[in-house]
Design a protein around this motif. Structure first.
Motif, PDB file in Angstrom:
ATOM      1  N   THR A  33       0.837  -1.204   0.000  1.00  0.00           N
ATOM      2  CA  THR A  33       0.000   0.000   0.000  1.00  0.00           C
ATOM      3  C   THR A  33       0.869   1.252   0.000  1.00  0.00           C
ATOM      4  OG1 THR A  33      -0.124   0.259   2.409  1.00  0.00           O
ATOM      5  CG2 THR A  33      -1.751  -1.225   1.379  1.00  0.00           C
ATOM      6  N   SER A  34       0.193   2.391  -0.027  1.00  0.00           N
ATOM      7  CA  SER A  34       0.896   3.681   0.004  1.00  0.00           C
ATOM      8  C   SER A  34       1.767   3.832   1.240  1.00  0.00           C
ATOM      9  CB  SER A  34      -0.120   4.828  -0.042  1.00  0.00           C
ATOM     10  OG  SER A  34      -0.872   4.784  -1.232  1.00  0.00           O
ATOM     11  N   GLU A  35       1.372   3.200   2.346  1.00  0.00           N
ATOM     12  CA  GLU A  35       2.157   3.321   3.568  1.00  0.00           C
ATOM     13  C   GLU A  35       3.552   2.730   3.401  1.00  0.00           C
ATOM     14  OE1 GLU A  35       3.530   3.977   7.458  1.00  0.00           O
ATOM     15  OE2 GLU A  35       2.134   4.987   6.100  1.00  0.00           O
ATOM     16  N   ASP A  36       3.684   1.665   2.596  1.00  0.00           N
ATOM     17  CA  ASP A  36       5.001   1.079   2.362  1.00  0.00           C
ATOM     18  C   ASP A  36       5.904   2.054   1.606  1.00  0.00           C
ATOM     19  OD1 ASP A  36       4.387  -1.578   3.474  1.00  0.00           O
ATOM     20  OD2 ASP A  36       3.022  -1.729   1.771  1.00  0.00           O
ATOM     21  N   VAL A  37       5.334   2.788   0.653  1.00  0.00           N
ATOM     22  CA  VAL A  37       6.109   3.794  -0.087  1.00  0.00           C
ATOM     23  C   VAL A  37       6.489   4.945   0.842  1.00  0.00           C
ATOM     24  CG1 VAL A  37       6.076   5.414  -2.020  1.00  0.00           C
ATOM     25  CG2 VAL A  37       4.973   3.174  -2.256  1.00  0.00           C
ATOM     26  N   ARG A  38       5.513   5.448   1.600  1.00  0.00           N
ATOM     27  CA  ARG A  38       5.771   6.564   2.514  1.00  0.00           C
ATOM     28  C   ARG A  38       6.831   6.201   3.537  1.00  0.00           C
ATOM     29  NH1 ARG A  38       5.762   8.314   7.176  1.00  0.00           N
ATOM     30  NH2 ARG A  38       5.205   6.249   7.957  1.00  0.00           N
ATOM     31  N   TRP A  39       6.728   4.989   4.132  1.00  0.00           N
ATOM     32  CA  TRP A  39       7.656   4.590   5.194  1.00  0.00           C
ATOM     33  C   TRP A  39       9.079   4.462   4.655  1.00  0.00           C
ATOM     34  CZ3 TRP A  39      11.042   0.758   6.753  1.00  0.00           C
ATOM     35  CH2 TRP A  39      11.372   0.726   8.123  1.00  0.00           C
ATOM     36  N   MET A  40       9.234   3.920   3.448  1.00  0.00           N
ATOM     37  CA  MET A  40      10.582   3.746   2.906  1.00  0.00           C
ATOM     38  C   MET A  40      11.210   5.095   2.568  1.00  0.00           C
ATOM     39  SD  MET A  40      12.551   1.182   2.624  1.00  0.00           S
ATOM     40  CE  MET A  40      14.036   0.534   1.863  1.00  0.00           C
ATOM     41  N   LEU A  41      10.433   6.021   2.027  1.00  0.00           N
ATOM     42  CA  LEU A  41      10.971   7.356   1.771  1.00  0.00           C
ATOM     43  C   LEU A  41      11.324   8.060   3.076  1.00  0.00           C
ATOM     44  CD1 LEU A  41       8.628   8.505  -1.136  1.00  0.00           C
ATOM     45  CD2 LEU A  41      11.106   8.160  -1.275  1.00  0.00           C
ATOM     46  N   ALA A  42      10.467   7.908   4.094  1.00  0.00           N
ATOM     47  CA  ALA A  42      10.775   8.491   5.402  1.00  0.00           C
ATOM     48  C   ALA A  42      12.055   7.888   5.967  1.00  0.00           C
ATOM     49  CB  ALA A  42       9.602   8.277   6.353  1.00  0.00           C
ATOM     50  N   ARG A  43      12.269   6.608   5.730  1.00  0.00           N
ATOM     51  CA  ARG A  43      13.505   5.948   6.181  1.00  0.00           C
ATOM     52  C   ARG A  43      14.718   6.528   5.462  1.00  0.00           C
ATOM     53  NH1 ARG A  43      16.884   1.205   5.708  1.00  0.00           N
ATOM     54  NH2 ARG A  43      17.149   0.278   7.776  1.00  0.00           N
ATOM     55  N   ASN A  44      14.582   6.813   4.154  1.00  0.00           N
ATOM     56  CA  ASN A  44      15.681   7.434   3.414  1.00  0.00           C
ATOM     57  C   ASN A  44      16.113   8.737   4.069  1.00  0.00           C
ATOM     58  OD1 ASN A  44      14.422   6.504   0.099  1.00  0.00           O
ATOM     59  ND2 ASN A  44      15.638   5.336   1.559  1.00  0.00           N
ATOM     60  N   PHE A  45      15.146   9.556   4.462  1.00  0.00           N
ATOM     61  CA  PHE A  45      15.458  10.822   5.126  1.00  0.00           C
ATOM     62  C   PHE A  45      15.906  10.598   6.566  1.00  0.00           C
ATOM     63  CE2 PHE A  45      12.706  12.505   1.713  1.00  0.00           C
ATOM     64  CZ  PHE A  45      13.499  13.555   1.272  1.00  0.00           C
ATOM     65  N   GLY A  46      15.357   9.560   7.216  1.00  0.00           N
ATOM     66  CA  GLY A  46      15.666   9.333   8.622  1.00  0.00           C
ATOM     67  C   GLY A  46      17.042   8.747   8.857  1.00  0.00           C
ATOM     68  N   VAL A  47      17.423   7.741   8.062  1.00  0.00           N
ATOM     69  CA  VAL A  47      18.751   7.128   8.201  1.00  0.00           C
ATOM     70  C   VAL A  47      19.791   7.988   7.476  1.00  0.00           C
ATOM     71  CG1 VAL A  47      20.119   5.044   7.820  1.00  0.00           C
ATOM     72  CG2 VAL A  47      17.689   4.849   8.399  1.00  0.00           C
ATOM     73  N   ALA A  48      19.429   8.452   6.281  1.00  0.00           N
ATOM     74  CA  ALA A  48      20.195   9.481   5.566  1.00  0.00           C
ATOM     75  C   ALA A  48      21.640   9.101   5.281  1.00  0.00           C
ATOM     76  CB  ALA A  48      20.130  10.803   6.323  1.00  0.00           C
ATOM     77  N   VAL A  49      21.861   7.887   4.771  1.00  0.00           N
ATOM     78  CA  VAL A  49      23.196   7.527   4.285  1.00  0.00           C
ATOM     79  C   VAL A  49      23.097   7.465   2.763  1.00  0.00           C
ATOM     80  CG1 VAL A  49      25.107   5.887   4.463  1.00  0.00           C
ATOM     81  CG2 VAL A  49      23.663   6.324   6.433  1.00  0.00           C
ATOM     82  N   ILE A  50      22.968   6.278   2.174  1.00  0.00           N
ATOM     83  CA  ILE A  50      22.776   6.199   0.724  1.00  0.00           C
ATOM     84  C   ILE A  50      21.427   6.809   0.343  1.00  0.00           C
ATOM     85  CG2 ILE A  50      22.597   4.640  -1.242  1.00  0.00           C
ATOM     86  CD1 ILE A  50      24.503   2.753   0.166  1.00  0.00           C
ATOM     87  N   GLY A  51      20.440   6.659   1.221  1.00  0.00           N
ATOM     88  CA  GLY A  51      19.116   7.202   0.938  1.00  0.00           C
ATOM     89  C   GLY A  51      19.125   8.703   0.722  1.00  0.00           C
ATOM     90  N   ALA A  52      19.954   9.424   1.467  1.00  0.00           N
ATOM     91  CA  ALA A  52      20.046  10.872   1.294  1.00  0.00           C
ATOM     92  C   ALA A  52      20.545  11.218  -0.104  1.00  0.00           C
ATOM     93  CB  ALA A  52      20.974  11.458   2.347  1.00  0.00           C
ATOM     94  N   PHE A  53      21.499  10.429  -0.604  1.00  0.00           N
ATOM     95  CA  PHE A  53      22.017  10.623  -1.958  1.00  0.00           C
ATOM     96  C   PHE A  53      20.928  10.330  -2.993  1.00  0.00           C
ATOM     97  CE2 PHE A  53      24.371   8.753  -5.645  1.00  0.00           C
ATOM     98  CZ  PHE A  53      25.005   9.915  -6.061  1.00  0.00           C
ATOM     99  N   VAL A  54      20.158   9.262  -2.775  1.00  0.00           N
ATOM    100  CA  VAL A  54      19.157   8.845  -3.755  1.00  0.00           C
ATOM    101  C   VAL A  54      17.986   9.820  -3.828  1.00  0.00           C
ATOM    102  CG1 VAL A  54      17.486   7.037  -4.319  1.00  0.00           C
ATOM    103  CG2 VAL A  54      19.818   6.420  -3.661  1.00  0.00           C
ATOM    104  N   VAL A  55      17.474  10.278  -2.681  1.00  0.00           N
ATOM    105  CA  VAL A  55      16.380  11.260  -2.751  1.00  0.00           C
ATOM    106  C   VAL A  55      16.891  12.572  -3.341  1.00  0.00           C
ATOM    107  CG1 VAL A  55      14.979  10.235  -0.930  1.00  0.00           C
ATOM    108  CG2 VAL A  55      16.705  11.957  -0.330  1.00  0.00           C
ATOM    109  N   GLY A  56      18.197  12.820  -3.208  1.00  0.00           N
ATOM    110  CA  GLY A  56      18.784  13.981  -3.873  1.00  0.00           C
ATOM    111  C   GLY A  56      18.739  13.842  -5.382  1.00  0.00           C
TER     112      GLY A  56
END
Length: 572
Positions: free
Chosen positions: A161-184
């Motif tokens: 569901t949409s919650e799985d997408v929202r949670w993973m994007l929030a994790r990208n910002f929350g952990v902010a290692v490779i995820g920070a680069f990718v959302v960039g």
């Protein structure tokens, strides 16, 4: 938490060390076990209808049972299963098998007959729906409405569901290692730009038009995990379940992790709920075999179906009745990053001279038996916007022009320069010898310095270098992105030589905010022209992606991450 560039490189180094050493980690703490995959209920049998007696036919011999276990030998098991901390080949290969992505790759047979992702030449136009079934874009190209595929189930039995997408994007910002680069890369500024409309619709707002967005949303760091399971594994001290995801994960892909014994083996089982259909192989056994000759022997004996990380010589020795080599030349490049800040190579004329002197054709024929390509512009020729006409340097070498340029730069008698080589990358020792031979023709004495992976990366990033021999690929097939990663000193994780040209960086940034068209073509040509004039790196060869396969393994498809997607494979 914030991580420095140095830490990202250290993670990469650790993965390479693991690949070369293969040490056990028996004392590693095991995370809490995830819920068992949900059983798939058998449908009620349909009521049998009386049928006419068939005419007697000769009995067909019973077909033998097909072995539905795939056995893979690798140099080292994954360092982690967490896409936020996944620097190595084996980590990425497993993660992309377990986590399905929002978008996927269109694939067609290439000129060499190997089925391949068209993204390499088409860019975002080569992407097709994955977990996102369809999408709409606003008139200003800044808002994307993602319509999610309904009825998709994880192996744990939870619906996507949409919650799985929202949670993973929030994790990208929350952990902010490779995820920070990718959302960039995606140009998603914060979670304020992510809106859940309903259970199957997510709206994402980006800062500028983005020609890479669909490919950014395909990357494994954004690929959703089953957030229901992940939240159960999270704690107050670890809200993003990083401890659990080190050795386990649960996604919406074709497989799930059944067993992971670091240093020994990792076992995947098929997701019988998978929305594309259950995979051919019901089980995949990943075995850590540090010695490449042993991996080759196991393949020859039929003990494994796939052997990874074999050298050119080992693959060439494989008999026709012992296995087959799967080999494609697509987006892997080998370059020599030159010190643009000090020493002889701080002079662009010297760098031009070394490129003129280099005989890449000889490396292609001698090291790779023709299974590689001479490299120009430090980039694969298949990239959108690639312009070979901007590259004046012959791939077979031109020693006379090179000597003249050295004389103009004040180095008529040549000079000595170190060449740093990674001992843990196949074939690079042989490549280095031929680079040395080419440059010796113009009086440049190359001193080869071969170091293990960790020491190699430390030295390469120290600034105290002559030339660094490096092999890599960009997971997004775009010249500006590729140069941003591998060439630009201010932005590149793996540029090494300190190249700093403000207009080069500005043109890259501009091109990454312009959709395909004449303006973008001009910008992409401009950055290629600057590279051809300045030659911050030696363009060496386009290298092959290769595996040893059992004779009965079919279905390989090449993707830009150069990993096997096991869902494609079957046994003939």
């Amino acid at each position: 938490m914030k991580f420095s560039k140095r830490l990202l490189l250290l993670l990469l180094a650790l993965s390479l060390v693991a690949a070369s050493c293969g040490g056990d980690d028996d004392a590693a703490e095991q995370p809490t076990a995830a819920p068992e995959p949900a059983p798939v209920e058998d449908p009620e049998p349909a009521e049998e209808q009386p049928a006419e007696e068939p005419a007697e036919e000769p009995a067909e011999p019973a077909a033998p049972d097909v072995d539905r276990t795939l056995r893979v030998a690798v140099a080292a098991l994954p360092v982690t299963l967490d896409p936020e901390f996944a620097p190595g080949q084996e980590s990425v290969e497993i993660i992309t098998t377990v986590l399905d992505s929002l978008f996927w790759f269109e694939a067609e047979p290439g000129a060499d007959g190997v089925r391949s992702a068209t993204e390499l030449a088409k860019g975002d136009a080569g992407m097709v729906p994955g977990l996102v079934e369809s999408f709409e874009v606003s008139d200003d190209n800044l808002t994307y409405t993602l319509n999610l595929r309904q009825g998709v189930m994880s192996a744990a039995g939870n619906e996507f569901t949409s919650e799985d997408v929202r949670w993973m994007l929030a994790r990208n910002f929350g952990v902010a290692v490779i995820g920070a680069f990718v959302v960039g890369i995606a140009k998603i500024p914060s979670m304020d730009a992510v809106t859940v409309i309903d259970d199957y619709t997510v709206e994402i707002s980006i800062t500028t038009p983005n020609p890479l967005l669909l490919r950014a949303l395909q990357l494994q760091t954004i690929s959703p995990v089953d957030s229901t399971v992940a939240k159960e594994m999270a704690t107050d001290d670890d809200p993003w379940a990083t401890e659990w995801m080190q050795l386990d994960t649960m996604g919406f892909g074709p497989y799930y992790v059944d067993e992971f014994t670091p240093g020994v083996q990792l076992v995947l089982k098929s997701n019988k709920n998978y929305w594309r259909g259950e995979p051919f192989f019901e089980e995949i056994i990943y075995r850590e075999i540090p010695d490449s000759s042993q991996r080759l022997t196991l393949l020859r004996q039929g003990e494994v179906d796939i052997a990874e990380n074999l050298s050119s010589r080992e693959l060439e020795s494989l008999g026709a009745d012992e296995g087959k080599t799967v080999s494609v030349v697509r987006n892997q490049v080998i370059f020599g990053a030159m010190n643009t800040l000090g020493g002889p190579t701080a002079d662009a004329k010297v760098r031009q001279a070394l490129q003129y002197a280099l005989n890449s054709d000889q490396i292609v024929s001698s090291v790779y038996e023709g299974n590689a390509k001479a490299l120009r512009l430090v980039a694969p020729e298949e990239y959108p916007g690639y312009n070979a006409d901007l590259w004046p340097y012959p791939t077979g070498g031109d020693a006379d022009t090179a000597r003249a340029l050295l004389a103009e730069a004040g180095y008529a008698d040549g000079f000595e320069i170190p060449l740093l080589v990674n001992a843990d990358v196949s074939d690079h020792d042989d490549v280095a010898v031929l680079i040395r031979d080419s440059l010796s023709q113009i009086g440049v004495d190359v001193v080869i310095d071969t170091k293990p992976a960790a020491a190699y990366l430390e030295q390469a990033n120290s600034g105290d270098i002559g030339i660094v021999l490096h092999q890599g690929y960009a997971i997004v097939s775009e010249i500006p992105y590729h140069y941003q990663l591998y060439v630009s000193g201010p932005t590149g994780f793996l540029s090494f030589g300190g190249f700093n040209n403000p207009r080069f960086d500005a043109a890259i940034a501009e091109s990454l905010s312009v959709l395909p068209g004449s303006e973008r073509t001009e910008l992409v040509n401009e950055v290629q022209q600057i590279l051809a004039d300045e030659v911050p790196h030696l363009s060496v060869v386009g290298a092959p992606t290769r595996y040893g396969f059992g004779l009965d393994i079919e279905g390989y498809t090449w993707y830009p991450n150069n990993q096997i997607w096991f869902y494609d494979l079957s046994r003939s």
